[in-house]
Scaffold this active site. Structure first.
Site, mmCIF file in Angstrom:
data_model
loop_
_atom_site.group_PDB
_atom_site.id
_atom_site.type_symbol
_atom_site.label_atom_id
_atom_site.label_comp_id
_atom_site.label_asym_id
_atom_site.label_seq_id
_atom_site.Cartn_x
_atom_site.Cartn_y
_atom_site.Cartn_z
ATOM 1 N N GLU A 99 -4.419 7.244 -5.266
ATOM 2 C CA GLU A 99 -4.598 6.475 -6.503
ATOM 3 C C GLU A 99 -5.941 6.819 -7.148
ATOM 4 O OE1 GLU A 99 -3.974 2.317 -5.737
ATOM 5 O OE2 GLU A 99 -1.863 2.606 -5.256
ATOM 6 N N ARG A 116 0.832 -1.194 0.000
ATOM 7 C CA ARG A 116 0.000 0.000 0.000
ATOM 8 C C ARG A 116 0.873 1.252 0.000
ATOM 9 N NH1 ARG A 116 -3.360 -2.832 -1.594
ATOM 10 N NH2 ARG A 116 -5.469 -3.212 -0.797
ATOM 11 N N HIS A 151 -0.404 -0.033 -9.781
ATOM 12 C CA HIS A 151 -1.078 -0.926 -8.828
ATOM 13 C C HIS A 151 -1.707 -2.135 -9.535
ATOM 14 C CE1 HIS A 151 -2.921 -0.944 -4.531
ATOM 15 N NE2 HIS A 151 -2.589 -2.159 -4.931
#
Length: 315
Positions: free
Chosen positions: A264, A235, A283
């Site tokens: 994000e 994360r 990601h």
């Protein structure tokens, strides 16, 4: 005349779900929120359709969304990280929160190694140089991983896979995990301080919590072994991004490979875009052909487990 029984609604915060998962959910009416639904989009769908379950692929689920879904019983994450769900709010409302634990472990572990190797071997840099007409054979030296130390922050399903590859490369592998009762053969459990000081490569595989947010900051990064490589497939909130940029610019770190970011999608422009010794990906560590199916099936199974158990209790 036979009455038509309306199916309970399940909301998916995405535009799609694996066909194998859809087949498991034939007792539900599936509503898809679209590719990148906003909070307002999800609230509107909840108010209109009153889902009993939400499968979370994109976006966050907060108290406002939960209150818009009056019949909501379960929030099921399409993956392992449930930090995008307000767990305290769900508990207050009696809503179950579950994750498809381990469903994307192989994919994330593989991507962690893709980033480690890209950093150690400077693959993106050399590719760009060669395309620009430069032949750096006489000047470039990559990092050889055999005999170096790999430090893993988190030793769950992903961390253990990353450790196994490190051992196969002939690396010394150390790990920090306050919840691990034992380590795989060849892996030594150490303190965070010892891990930072000893590791040539540090790879993050822990959940984001209030306690470890920005655990890597200016002070902790200064304790890293000079010239270390940092990889984050966990994360983005684990890292103070400005402090990391400074550590990369100063040479305290040789390189970083990042698959997750504090905000994000990553804000544009972003300070990482101008740093040559950082490798970036959006990601997608847990996004593979097999993981897409496994996460969908895992999320579907969790929905069914909760709804069926509640139905049995009510009977």
């Amino acid at each position: 005349m036979t009455a038509v029984t309306q199916k309970p609604v399940l909301l998916v915060t995405a535009a799609d779900l694996a066909p194998e998962a859809i087949a498991m959910l034939d007792a539900f009416e599936l509503i898809f929120a679209g590719k990148q639904p906003t909070e307002d989009d999800i609230v509107a769908l909840c108010e209109h359709h009153k889902p009993v379950a939400i499968i979370v692929r994109y976006g966050k689920i907060n108290a406002r969304i939960m209150d818009a879904a009056a019949h909501l019983r379960v929030i099921s994450k399409h993956g392992s990280g449930i930090d995008v769900i307000d767990q305290a709010a769900a508990k207050e409302r009696g809503i179950a929160v579950l994750a498809a634990v381990g469903a994307n472990a192989a994919a994330v572990a593989e991507h962690a190694w893709a980033l480690i190797l890209a950093c150690a071997k400077a693959v993106p840099h050399l590719d760009a140089r060669l395309r620009a007409g430069h032949w750096d054979k006489a000047t470039h030296k990559s990092v050889e991983l055999e005999g170096r130390t790999l430090g893993l922050v988190g030793l769950g399903a992903i961390g253990r896979r990353v450790a196994a590859v490190g051992l196969s490369f002939g690396m010394t592998v150390v790990a920090f995990d306050p919840y691990a009762k034992e380590a795989p053969q060849g892996v030594e459990l150490v303190s965070l301080e010892a891990l930072y000081a000893a590791s040539d490569v540090v790879s993050l595989h822990c959940p984001l919590t209030a306690e470890n947010r920005q655990m890597l900051n200016r002070e902790t990064l200064s304790r890293f072994k000079p010239g270390a490589i940092l990889v984050n497939t966990a994360r983005g909130g684990l890292i103070d991004e400005a402090a990391l940029a400074q550590a990369l610019a100063s040479g305290q770190l040789r390189a970083a490979g990042l698959d997750s970011f504090d905000v994000e999608p990553m804000t544009m422009p972003h300070l990482f875009q101008g740093i040559p010794n950082v490798v970036l990906s959006p990601h997608i560590g847990g996004v593979s052909d097999a993981a897409y199916v496994n996460m969908g099936k895992g999320a579907a199974a969790n929905v069914l487990a909760v709804v069926n158990a509640q139905a049995r209790d009510a009977a």
